[in-house]
Design a protein around this motif. Structure first.
Motif, PDB file in Angstrom:
ATOM      1  N   VAL A  85       0.821  -1.213   0.000  1.00  0.00           N
ATOM      2  CA  VAL A  85       0.000   0.000   0.000  1.00  0.00           C
ATOM      3  C   VAL A  85       0.857   1.267   0.000  1.00  0.00           C
ATOM      4  O   VAL A  85       0.691   2.132  -0.873  1.00  0.00           O
ATOM      5  CB  VAL A  85      -0.989   0.003   1.175  1.00  0.00           C
ATOM      6  CG1 VAL A  85      -1.796   1.304   1.181  1.00  0.00           C
ATOM      7  CG2 VAL A  85      -1.931  -1.199   1.068  1.00  0.00           C
ATOM      8  N   PRO A  86       1.790   1.464   0.944  1.00  0.00           N
ATOM      9  CA  PRO A  86       2.623   2.672   0.896  1.00  0.00           C
ATOM     10  C   PRO A  86       3.502   2.734  -0.344  1.00  0.00           C
ATOM     11  O   PRO A  86       3.822   3.821  -0.831  1.00  0.00           O
ATOM     12  CB  PRO A  86       3.462   2.594   2.171  1.00  0.00           C
ATOM     13  CG  PRO A  86       3.435   1.161   2.575  1.00  0.00           C
ATOM     14  CD  PRO A  86       2.096   0.649   2.135  1.00  0.00           C
ATOM     15  N   VAL A  87       3.893   1.559  -0.864  1.00  0.00           N
ATOM     16  CA  VAL A  87       4.693   1.539  -2.090  1.00  0.00           C
ATOM     17  C   VAL A  87       3.887   2.086  -3.256  1.00  0.00           C
ATOM     18  O   VAL A  87       4.370   2.904  -4.050  1.00  0.00           O
ATOM     19  CB  VAL A  87       5.191   0.112  -2.401  1.00  0.00           C
ATOM     20  CG1 VAL A  87       5.853   0.060  -3.779  1.00  0.00           C
ATOM     21  CG2 VAL A  87       6.167  -0.351  -1.329  1.00  0.00           C
ATOM     22  N   LEU A  88       2.645   1.641  -3.383  1.00  0.00           N
ATOM     23  CA  LEU A  88       1.777   2.126  -4.460  1.00  0.00           C
ATOM     24  C   LEU A  88       1.543   3.628  -4.355  1.00  0.00           C
ATOM     25  O   LEU A  88       1.587   4.349  -5.353  1.00  0.00           O
ATOM     26  CB  LEU A  88       0.439   1.389  -4.423  1.00  0.00           C
ATOM     27  CG  LEU A  88       0.451  -0.085  -4.845  1.00  0.00           C
ATOM     28  CD1 LEU A  88      -0.875  -0.742  -4.487  1.00  0.00           C
ATOM     29  CD2 LEU A  88       0.737  -0.211  -6.335  1.00  0.00           C
ATOM     30  N   VAL A  89       1.291   4.097  -3.146  1.00  0.00           N
ATOM     31  CA  VAL A  89       1.057   5.528  -2.937  1.00  0.00           C
ATOM     32  C   VAL A  89       2.289   6.327  -3.331  1.00  0.00           C
ATOM     33  O   VAL A  89       2.200   7.342  -4.022  1.00  0.00           O
ATOM     34  CB  VAL A  89       0.679   5.807  -1.467  1.00  0.00           C
ATOM     35  CG1 VAL A  89       0.656   7.305  -1.190  1.00  0.00           C
ATOM     36  CG2 VAL A  89      -0.680   5.192  -1.149  1.00  0.00           C
ATOM     37  N   ARG A  90       3.457   5.868  -2.899  1.00  0.00           N
ATOM     38  CA  ARG A  90       4.694   6.584  -3.200  1.00  0.00           C
ATOM     39  C   ARG A  90       4.990   6.590  -4.697  1.00  0.00           C
ATOM     40  O   ARG A  90       5.398   7.610  -5.256  1.00  0.00           O
ATOM     41  CB  ARG A  90       5.855   5.954  -2.427  1.00  0.00           C
ATOM     42  CG  ARG A  90       7.168   6.707  -2.540  1.00  0.00           C
ATOM     43  CD  ARG A  90       8.177   6.246  -1.508  1.00  0.00           C
ATOM     44  NE  ARG A  90       8.477   4.823  -1.632  1.00  0.00           N
ATOM     45  CZ  ARG A  90       8.097   3.886  -0.776  1.00  0.00           C
ATOM     46  NH1 ARG A  90       7.380   4.219   0.291  1.00  0.00           N
ATOM     47  NH2 ARG A  90       8.416   2.619  -0.955  1.00  0.00           N
ATOM     48  N   MET A  91       4.771   5.469  -5.362  1.00  0.00           N
ATOM     49  CA  MET A  91       5.016   5.390  -6.801  1.00  0.00           C
ATOM     50  C   MET A  91       4.061   6.283  -7.579  1.00  0.00           C
ATOM     51  O   MET A  91       4.452   6.956  -8.528  1.00  0.00           O
ATOM     52  CB  MET A  91       4.913   3.940  -7.277  1.00  0.00           C
ATOM     53  CG  MET A  91       6.034   3.043  -6.773  1.00  0.00           C
ATOM     54  SD  MET A  91       5.840   1.314  -7.316  1.00  0.00           S
ATOM     55  CE  MET A  91       6.140   1.472  -9.090  1.00  0.00           C
ATOM     56  N   CYS A  92       2.794   6.296  -7.167  1.00  0.00           N
ATOM     57  CA  CYS A  92       1.812   7.154  -7.846  1.00  0.00           C
ATOM     58  C   CYS A  92       2.166   8.624  -7.665  1.00  0.00           C
ATOM     59  O   CYS A  92       2.036   9.428  -8.590  1.00  0.00           O
ATOM     60  CB  CYS A  92       0.409   6.886  -7.315  1.00  0.00           C
ATOM     61  SG  CYS A  92      -0.297   5.316  -7.821  1.00  0.00           S
ATOM     62  N   ALA A  93       2.611   8.987  -6.465  1.00  0.00           N
ATOM     63  CA  ALA A  93       2.945  10.380  -6.185  1.00  0.00           C
ATOM     64  C   ALA A  93       4.107  10.869  -7.041  1.00  0.00           C
ATOM     65  O   ALA A  93       4.247  12.069  -7.287  1.00  0.00           O
ATOM     66  CB  ALA A  93       3.279  10.550  -4.705  1.00  0.00           C
ATOM     67  N   SER A  94       4.944   9.943  -7.514  1.00  0.00           N
ATOM     68  CA  SER A  94       6.106  10.335  -8.314  1.00  0.00           C
ATOM     69  C   SER A  94       5.788  10.501  -9.796  1.00  0.00           C
ATOM     70  O   SER A  94       6.637  10.934 -10.570  1.00  0.00           O
ATOM     71  CB  SER A  94       7.229   9.304  -8.151  1.00  0.00           C
ATOM     72  OG  SER A  94       6.897   8.084  -8.795  1.00  0.00           O
ATOM     73  N   VAL A  95       4.562  10.160 -10.201  1.00  0.00           N
ATOM     74  CA  VAL A  95       4.166  10.302 -11.610  1.00  0.00           C
ATOM     75  C   VAL A  95       3.974  11.782 -11.934  1.00  0.00           C
ATOM     76  O   VAL A  95       3.320  12.516 -11.181  1.00  0.00           O
ATOM     77  CB  VAL A  95       2.874   9.501 -11.890  1.00  0.00           C
ATOM     78  CG1 VAL A  95       2.350   9.794 -13.295  1.00  0.00           C
ATOM     79  CG2 VAL A  95       3.137   8.010 -11.706  1.00  0.00           C
ATOM     80  N   ASP A  96       4.518  12.235 -13.053  1.00  0.00           N
ATOM     81  CA  ASP A  96       4.383  13.630 -13.458  1.00  0.00           C
ATOM     82  C   ASP A  96       2.916  14.023 -13.574  1.00  0.00           C
ATOM     83  O   ASP A  96       2.129  13.321 -14.208  1.00  0.00           O
ATOM     84  CB  ASP A  96       5.072  13.866 -14.810  1.00  0.00           C
ATOM     85  CG  ASP A  96       6.577  13.955 -14.678  1.00  0.00           C
ATOM     86  OD1 ASP A  96       7.082  13.987 -13.542  1.00  0.00           O
ATOM     87  OD2 ASP A  96       7.258  13.999 -15.727  1.00  0.00           O
ATOM     88  N   GLY A  97       2.554  15.151 -12.969  1.00  0.00           N
ATOM     89  CA  GLY A  97       1.198  15.668 -13.064  1.00  0.00           C
ATOM     90  C   GLY A  97       0.308  15.311 -11.899  1.00  0.00           C
ATOM     91  O   GLY A  97      -0.801  15.854 -11.779  1.00  0.00           O
ATOM     92  N   VAL A  98       0.765  14.409 -11.017  1.00  0.00           N
ATOM     93  CA  VAL A  98      -0.054  14.009  -9.869  1.00  0.00           C
ATOM     94  C   VAL A  98      -0.016  15.095  -8.801  1.00  0.00           C
ATOM     95  O   VAL A  98       1.054  15.547  -8.395  1.00  0.00           O
ATOM     96  CB  VAL A  98       0.423  12.659  -9.290  1.00  0.00           C
ATOM     97  CG1 VAL A  98      -0.257  12.377  -7.962  1.00  0.00           C
ATOM     98  CG2 VAL A  98       0.146  11.540 -10.287  1.00  0.00           C
ATOM     99  N   VAL A  99      -1.188  15.493  -8.342  1.00  0.00           N
ATOM    100  CA  VAL A  99      -1.311  16.521  -7.306  1.00  0.00           C
ATOM    101  C   VAL A  99      -1.359  15.892  -5.923  1.00  0.00           C
ATOM    102  O   VAL A  99      -0.723  16.377  -4.976  1.00  0.00           O
ATOM    103  CB  VAL A  99      -2.576  17.374  -7.543  1.00  0.00           C
ATOM    104  CG1 VAL A  99      -2.779  18.368  -6.405  1.00  0.00           C
ATOM    105  CG2 VAL A  99      -2.476  18.096  -8.886  1.00  0.00           C
ATOM    106  N   SER A 100      -2.129  14.811  -5.774  1.00  0.00           N
ATOM    107  CA  SER A 100      -2.252  14.133  -4.482  1.00  0.00           C
ATOM    108  C   SER A 100      -2.640  12.688  -4.729  1.00  0.00           C
ATOM    109  O   SER A 100      -3.112  12.328  -5.819  1.00  0.00           O
ATOM    110  CB  SER A 100      -3.292  14.824  -3.598  1.00  0.00           C
ATOM    111  OG  SER A 100      -4.586  14.717  -4.186  1.00  0.00           O
ATOM    112  N   VAL A 101      -2.438  11.854  -3.702  1.00  0.00           N
ATOM    113  CA  VAL A 101      -2.802  10.436  -3.791  1.00  0.00           C
ATOM    114  C   VAL A 101      -3.539  10.035  -2.522  1.00  0.00           C
ATOM    115  O   VAL A 101      -3.063  10.297  -1.408  1.00  0.00           O
ATOM    116  CB  VAL A 101      -1.557   9.533  -3.959  1.00  0.00           C
ATOM    117  CG1 VAL A 101      -1.994   8.070  -4.099  1.00  0.00           C
ATOM    118  CG2 VAL A 101      -0.724   9.959  -5.155  1.00  0.00           C
ATOM    119  N   SER A 102      -4.699   9.431  -2.690  1.00  0.00           N
ATOM    120  CA  SER A 102      -5.431   8.857  -1.561  1.00  0.00           C
ATOM    121  C   SER A 102      -5.659   7.381  -1.862  1.00  0.00           C
ATOM    122  O   SER A 102      -5.602   6.956  -3.027  1.00  0.00           O
ATOM    123  CB  SER A 102      -6.768   9.569  -1.353  1.00  0.00           C
ATOM    124  OG  SER A 102      -7.603   9.411  -2.493  1.00  0.00           O
TER     125      SER A 102
END
Length: 220
Positions: free
Chosen positions: A190-207
């Protein structure tokens, strides 16, 4: 991950001045090109510093106000010396804080934050000027369309972690805000997915609303 590089975001046609460019010519250059700062280049075309409107206005602020309505600013010695400057080399903020074209937005943004600058000249391996990148240029990654962000997360984040137990996860993207839903077999994912998503260009936030389920076991 498909991170956009500074080389892709930078402005290539850079307005610049030389070390010996006089004060009034700098002012004219800024006005003619509608920019607030320009790199100052040495004889080899390498950025020696940046001269901005703030650097130039220091000269006006250091003059006596005959009306008496505003006090003379309390400038430090180095500030007063620059206020008395007549050329770009004497007025500029130096040394130049530079970036390289292969850098990511994160690298450039962190350098801007640490150095408290609004723009970075972009140089090659020989420190020759290639372009310039501003805060506004870095913010352009947040104009990326939601569909493109969603596709990259599905391919690069969920796709790469599917075999580890994230195959049951889906992502919704609205205005750059990512919401993860589904199930995983390993809570550490779960934290891995959140961290990886947050690193994608254009992402403002991840829930995330991701549940953990027991993995399948093989009968003995």
């Amino acid at each position: 991950m498909e991170h956009r590089t500074i080389g892709e975001l930078m402005t290539r046609k850079v307005v610049s001045v030389r070390l010996d460019t006089p004060f009034k010519e700098i002012v004219r250059t800024l006005a003619d090109h509608a920019v607030s700062a320009v790199p100052v280049l040495d004889s080899l075309g390498r950025p020696a510093g940046i001269v901005s409107e703030a650097d130039l206005l220091r000269k006006a602020a250091d003059r006596t106000d005959l009306s008496g309505r505003t006090p003379l600013p309390d400038l430090e010695a180095w500030e007063r010396a620059r206020a008395e400057g007549r050329t770009a080399g004497e007025l500029m903020s130096a040394p130049a804080v530079c970036a390289h074209p292969e850098w990511t937005v994160v690298e450039a943004a962190r350098l801007m934050e640490v150095q408290q600058v609004k723009r970075l000249p972009v140089v090659d391996e020989a420190d020759a000027l290639l372009g310039i990148v501003s805060r506004g240029d870095l913010l352009r990654v947040f104009l990326r369309k939601d569909d493109a962000i969603r596709e990259e997360i599905a391919r690069e984040v969920i796709g790469r972690t599917a075999r580890l137990g994230a195959a049951g996860v889906t992502a919704e993207v609205v205005r750059g805000q990512v919401a993860l839903h589904g199930t995983v077999t390993d809570p550490l994912l779960v934290p891995v997915l959140v961290r990886m998503c947050a690193s994608v260009d254009g992402v403002v936030s991840v829930s995330e609303d991701v549940r953990v389920t027991a993995g399948l076991t093989t009968p003995a």
